[in-house]
Scaffold this motif. Structure first.
Motif, mmCIF file in Angstrom:
data_model
loop_
_atom_site.group_PDB
_atom_site.id
_atom_site.type_symbol
_atom_site.label_atom_id
_atom_site.label_comp_id
_atom_site.label_asym_id
_atom_site.label_seq_id
_atom_site.Cartn_x
_atom_site.Cartn_y
_atom_site.Cartn_z
ATOM 1 N N VAL A 38 10.488 -12.591 9.306
ATOM 2 C CA VAL A 38 11.200 -11.787 8.116
ATOM 3 C C VAL A 38 11.017 -10.232 8.618
ATOM 4 O O VAL A 38 10.407 -9.520 9.133
ATOM 5 C CB VAL A 38 9.660 -11.951 6.781
ATOM 6 N N PRO A 39 12.376 -10.017 8.277
ATOM 7 C CA PRO A 39 12.677 -8.315 9.138
ATOM 8 C C PRO A 39 12.096 -7.676 8.677
ATOM 9 O O PRO A 39 13.368 -6.937 7.174
ATOM 10 C CB PRO A 39 13.855 -8.668 8.743
ATOM 11 N N PHE A 40 11.155 -6.933 7.730
ATOM 12 C CA PHE A 40 10.537 -5.955 7.083
ATOM 13 C C PHE A 40 10.700 -4.878 6.877
ATOM 14 O O PHE A 40 11.036 -4.498 8.790
ATOM 15 C CB PHE A 40 9.200 -6.903 6.664
ATOM 16 N N ASP A 41 11.020 -3.884 6.639
ATOM 17 C CA ASP A 41 10.801 -2.332 6.986
ATOM 18 C C ASP A 41 10.138 -1.702 7.604
ATOM 19 O O ASP A 41 10.185 -0.845 8.206
ATOM 20 C CB ASP A 41 11.824 -1.560 5.722
ATOM 21 N N ASN A 42 8.800 -2.170 7.212
ATOM 22 C CA ASN A 42 7.399 -1.182 7.351
ATOM 23 C C ASN A 42 6.462 -2.397 7.671
ATOM 24 O O ASN A 42 5.849 -3.296 6.598
ATOM 25 C CB ASN A 42 7.516 0.025 6.963
ATOM 26 N N ALA A 43 5.548 -2.042 9.068
ATOM 27 C CA ALA A 43 4.440 -2.384 8.597
ATOM 28 C C ALA A 43 2.786 -1.536 8.846
ATOM 29 O O ALA A 43 3.570 -0.726 9.492
ATOM 30 C CB ALA A 43 3.834 -3.424 9.446
ATOM 31 N N LEU A 44 2.107 -1.759 8.007
ATOM 32 C CA LEU A 44 1.001 -0.961 8.183
ATOM 33 C C LEU A 44 -0.507 -1.673 8.078
ATOM 34 O O LEU A 44 -1.083 -2.829 7.681
ATOM 35 C CB LEU A 44 0.616 0.309 7.324
ATOM 36 N N GLY A 52 -17.663 3.930 3.482
ATOM 37 C CA GLY A 52 -16.431 4.706 5.050
ATOM 38 C C GLY A 52 -14.906 4.834 4.333
ATOM 39 O O GLY A 52 -14.700 3.365 3.882
ATOM 40 N N ALA A 53 -14.266 5.855 5.122
ATOM 41 C CA ALA A 53 -12.787 5.640 5.076
ATOM 42 C C ALA A 53 -12.418 5.119 5.754
ATOM 43 O O ALA A 53 -12.082 4.008 6.726
ATOM 44 C CB ALA A 53 -12.808 7.102 5.097
ATOM 45 N N PRO A 54 -11.189 4.248 5.089
ATOM 46 C CA PRO A 54 -9.683 3.748 5.803
ATOM 47 C C PRO A 54 -9.629 3.782 7.259
ATOM 48 O O PRO A 54 -9.557 5.330 7.722
ATOM 49 C CB PRO A 54 -9.344 3.085 5.287
ATOM 50 N N GLN A 55 -9.088 2.705 8.322
ATOM 51 C CA GLN A 55 -8.899 3.245 9.619
ATOM 52 C C GLN A 55 -8.058 2.654 9.600
ATOM 53 O O GLN A 55 -7.823 1.216 9.616
ATOM 54 C CB GLN A 55 -10.051 2.502 10.425
ATOM 55 N N VAL A 56 -7.018 3.247 10.301
ATOM 56 C CA VAL A 56 -5.407 3.020 10.638
ATOM 57 C C VAL A 56 -5.627 1.678 11.786
ATOM 58 O O VAL A 56 -6.072 2.948 12.805
ATOM 59 C CB VAL A 56 -4.206 4.006 10.387
ATOM 60 N N LEU A 57 -5.466 0.922 11.882
ATOM 61 C CA LEU A 57 -5.237 0.301 13.560
ATOM 62 C C LEU A 57 -3.290 0.233 14.278
ATOM 63 O O LEU A 57 -3.339 -0.239 14.950
ATOM 64 C CB LEU A 57 -5.794 -1.185 13.078
ATOM 65 N N GLU A 58 -2.599 0.372 13.414
ATOM 66 C CA GLU A 58 -1.453 0.028 13.946
ATOM 67 C C GLU A 58 0.011 0.314 12.680
ATOM 68 O O GLU A 58 -0.880 -0.161 11.333
ATOM 69 C CB GLU A 58 -0.380 -1.057 13.612
ATOM 70 N N GLU A 59 1.077 1.111 13.189
ATOM 71 C CA GLU A 59 2.212 1.501 11.888
ATOM 72 C C GLU A 59 3.215 1.152 12.509
ATOM 73 O O GLU A 59 3.887 1.286 13.727
ATOM 74 C CB GLU A 59 1.390 2.834 11.184
ATOM 75 N N TYR A 60 4.353 0.994 11.921
ATOM 76 C CA TYR A 60 5.487 0.713 12.499
ATOM 77 C C TYR A 60 6.813 0.032 11.353
ATOM 78 O O TYR A 60 6.247 0.374 10.520
ATOM 79 C CB TYR A 60 5.317 -1.289 12.063
ATOM 80 N N PRO A 131 -16.904 -9.465 7.301
ATOM 81 C CA PRO A 131 -18.457 -9.006 6.704
ATOM 82 C C PRO A 131 -18.660 -7.396 7.000
ATOM 83 O O PRO A 131 -19.325 -7.091 6.489
ATOM 84 C CB PRO A 131 -19.619 -9.674 7.388
ATOM 85 N N GLU A 132 -17.836 -6.252 7.803
ATOM 86 C CA GLU A 132 -17.649 -5.320 7.212
ATOM 87 C C GLU A 132 -16.099 -4.423 6.349
ATOM 88 O O GLU A 132 -16.563 -3.678 6.448
ATOM 89 C CB GLU A 132 -16.972 -5.073 8.603
ATOM 90 N N GLY A 133 -16.215 -5.255 6.204
ATOM 91 C CA GLY A 133 -15.094 -4.897 4.919
ATOM 92 C C GLY A 133 -13.780 -5.899 5.005
ATOM 93 O O GLY A 133 -13.399 -7.327 4.396
ATOM 94 N N VAL A 134 -12.182 -5.629 4.244
ATOM 95 C CA VAL A 134 -11.454 -6.145 4.312
ATOM 96 C C VAL A 134 -10.585 -5.352 5.423
ATOM 97 O O VAL A 134 -10.317 -4.209 5.617
ATOM 98 C CB VAL A 134 -10.944 -5.654 3.133
ATOM 99 N N LEU A 135 -9.810 -6.351 6.184
ATOM 100 C CA LEU A 135 -8.206 -6.472 7.246
ATOM 101 C C LEU A 135 -7.268 -6.464 6.023
ATOM 102 O O LEU A 135 -6.894 -7.823 5.934
ATOM 103 C CB LEU A 135 -8.804 -7.139 8.300
ATOM 104 N N SER A 136 -6.263 -5.771 6.509
ATOM 105 C CA SER A 136 -4.971 -5.964 5.760
ATOM 106 C C SER A 136 -3.711 -5.614 6.179
ATOM 107 O O SER A 136 -4.452 -4.606 7.337
ATOM 108 C CB SER A 136 -5.064 -4.640 4.505
ATOM 109 N N VAL A 137 -2.595 -6.427 6.597
ATOM 110 C CA VAL A 137 -1.514 -6.401 7.223
ATOM 111 C C VAL A 137 -0.551 -6.165 6.281
ATOM 112 O O VAL A 137 -0.803 -6.816 5.506
ATOM 113 C CB VAL A 137 -1.844 -7.321 8.453
#
Length: 260
Positions: A38-44, A52-60, A131-137
């Motif tokens: 799918v040709p999406f425009d951005n990804a996070l 604790g605070a959220p942690q950004v692992l990748e931006e596009y 177990p450590e929280g939620v991973l979001s793409v």
């Protein structure tokens, strides 16, 4: 013939994603393989720890656009419907914005003042409960995702979630320390509003209409409206945008500071 080459490229990208499991390059490779579908425009890609605070692992970004702002990471994520749904126990899977957003989300200040500038118009997320929280793409679009595009993403969601789980288990990602500020949404209005008024203020900020709040809380819409008038009076405000501004100040940002 073009379709054949596209399939070859997609399978090659998937193979490279598997090769990169457990390495720092996995996140970018995952984004690239998803763009074959799918040709999406951005990804996070973000990890939301249990504390604790959220942690950004990748931006596009496929085209220049404002990156995820520090305001989001410092507390505005608390209004994110995907985050809230995951925190309330939503199972791991692929979800479209329409499936998780409150009924008045598209009129809420979070959508009007943040979402449209950063996520754009539409969004889907792969959510993996850990177990450590939620991973979001998160995948954002400048237009609505089509039924065909949503179908393609649902088709690949099984192996995407499996890869996320395998990568997380193999990688050594340092988890952030618990945020000293705590949950700003839970703390918002304390000492000024009653418990019921606090509950309603939080739902207003998240984009719930009076009718939806009444259904969620098991009280009448008229009672909701009465609580809304009282909490506005106590905060010396008269509108939802002003309530959003009060919340932004609670995060430690001024109204004049841009959301970027």
């Amino acid at each position: 013939m073009d379709i054949l080459f596209q399939e070859v490229a997609a399978h090659t990208a998937l193979a490279r994603s598997i090769e990169q499991l457990g390495t720092a390059r996995f996140w970018r490779q995952l984004v690239l393989v998803l763009r074959h579908w799918v040709p999406f425009d951005n990804a996070l890609i973000i990890h939301f720890p249990a504390q604790g605070a959220p942690q950004v692992l990748e931006e596009y970004d496929a085209a220049p656009a404002p990156a995820a702002g520090e305001l989001y990471l410092d507390g505005l994520y608390l209004l994110d419907p995907f985050y809230q749904a995951a925190r309330e126990g939503l199972a791991s899977g692929l979800y479209h914005l329409e499936e998780v957003a409150p009924d008045s989300f598209w009129q809420a200040d979070y959508y009007l003042n943040y979402f449209q500038a950063h996520v754009l118009q539409d969004e889907v997320q792969f959510l993996l409960q850990l177990p450590e929280g939620v991973l979001s793409v998160s995948l954002g679009m400048r237009r609505s995702f089509s039924a065909v595009e949503l179908g393609k993403l649902r088709l690949v969601s099984g192996w995407v979630l499996a890869l996320l789980g395998q990568h997380w288990a193999r990688s050594d990602i340092a988890l952030p320390a618990p945020a000293p500020m705590g949950d700003a949404l839970a703390r918002f209005g304390q000492g000024v509003l009653s418990e019921r008024e606090l509950e309603i203020a939080r739902l207003i900020l998240r984009g719930y209409s009076s009718k939806a709040m009444a259904q969620r809380l098991g009280i009448s819409p008229e009672t909701i409206k009465a609580h809304r008038r009282h909490l506005y009076a106590k905060l010396n405000i008269s509108s939802q945008p002003e309530l959003f501004s009060v919340f932004i100040r609670e995060l430690g940002f001024s109204d004049e500071r841009p959301m970027a």
